[in-house]
Design an enzyme around this catalytic site. Structure first.
Site, PDB file in Angstrom:
ATOM      1  N   ASP A 140       0.863  -1.185   0.000  1.00  0.00           N
ATOM      2  CA  ASP A 140       0.000   0.000   0.000  1.00  0.00           C
ATOM      3  C   ASP A 140       0.898   1.233   0.000  1.00  0.00           C
ATOM      4  O   ASP A 140       1.590   1.499   0.982  1.00  0.00           O
ATOM      5  CB  ASP A 140      -0.910   0.004   1.227  1.00  0.00           C
ATOM      6  CG  ASP A 140      -2.028   1.042   1.149  1.00  0.00           C
ATOM      7  OD1 ASP A 140      -1.866   2.015   0.399  1.00  0.00           O
ATOM      8  OD2 ASP A 140      -3.047   0.862   1.836  1.00  0.00           O
ATOM      9  N   ARG A 142      -0.211   4.407  -0.668  1.00  0.00           N
ATOM     10  CA  ARG A 142      -1.011   5.629  -0.626  1.00  0.00           C
ATOM     11  C   ARG A 142      -0.551   6.578   0.485  1.00  0.00           C
ATOM     12  O   ARG A 142      -0.118   6.151   1.539  1.00  0.00           O
ATOM     13  CB  ARG A 142      -2.486   5.277  -0.415  1.00  0.00           C
ATOM     14  CG  ARG A 142      -3.119   4.617  -1.614  1.00  0.00           C
ATOM     15  CD  ARG A 142      -4.527   4.157  -1.322  1.00  0.00           C
ATOM     16  NE  ARG A 142      -4.558   3.062  -0.359  1.00  0.00           N
ATOM     17  CZ  ARG A 142      -5.672   2.451   0.043  1.00  0.00           C
ATOM     18  NH1 ARG A 142      -6.840   2.835  -0.439  1.00  0.00           N
ATOM     19  NH2 ARG A 142      -5.602   1.456   0.917  1.00  0.00           N
TER      20      ARG A 142
END
Length: 218
Positions: A140, A142
């Site tokens: 991930d 983000r």
């Protein structure tokens, strides 16, 4: 930077976004104020959909990561499109709220082409985390700084966060946005996205209690 009761005091902050335009946007869910922002750090163009007066405390808020395959094409391999519609409906029903649509978050931040490559690996048996890692990419990638900057620009001091993802809550706290409540956004699973949802629950700590009933009936 200090932390008190789970909220970080960021002191005087320099915003990383520039508000460019406000315009009314009529949607099938209701009429929103669409506010366009320029991300001064990454150069991305971002948008927030605002319904009602969201300044102050406890605005119902969704941080929605861009997902072309789910949001636009209705992919059944994820729940993104369903969550986008459900969040907008919930905000309208609430009477006030904001959805920050986060561009640059495709495939949990790895980009569209890499996401498609990861989907191919998933069709060969890897889960979503394993597929990203097999490509040499983060599970991930983000970053939610721009989302916090947008909320600060909108003078949102605290949110009721529409999310099953604890990382979003933690990110907002780090950037000085209080989270008074995390509101689950649970979509009915189906056979195509159940493995994806189980990976979210088991490997990324997403709150998905409704999957137990599904598993017992499969």
């Amino acid at each position: 930077m200090t932390e008190s009761d789970g909220v970080f005091d960021v002191g005087t902050r320099t915003s990383g976004v520039e508000r460019v335009v406000n315009v009314r946007l009529a949607t099938k869910h209701g009429d929103f104020l669409a506010i366009g922002y320029r991300d001064l750090v990454r150069g991305d163009e971002q948008i927030a959909l605002v319904y009602g007066d969201v300044g102050g405390e406890e605005a119902l808020t969704r941080l929605h990561s861009e997902c072309l395959t789910g949001d636009a094409f209705g992919s059944r391999h994820c729940e993104c499109g369903d969550q986008l519609s459900a969040a907008l409906k919930a905000i309208v029903a609430e009477g006030r709220g904001v959805l920050v649509y986060l561009r640059g978050h495709e495939g949990r931040g790895i980009g569209l082409l890499a996401k498609l490559e990861a989907m191919k690996l998933q069709s060969e048996g890897l889960d979503t985390v394993e597929a990203n890692l097999a490509l040499g990419l983060p599970a991930d990638a983000r970053d939610y700084t721009v989302a916090a900057d947008v909320l600060h620009d909108l003078e949102v001091r605290s949110v009721r966060l529409l999310s099953n993802n604890p990382q979003k809550r933690d990110a907002l706290l780090r950037h000085g946005v209080r989270v008074s409540e995390q509101v689950p956004l649970l979509m009915t699973p189906h056979k195509e996205n159940l493995p994806y949802l189980l990976t979210k629950r088991d490997r990324m700590d997403h709150y998905l209690p409704h999957l137990e009933a599904v598993i017992q009936h499969t």
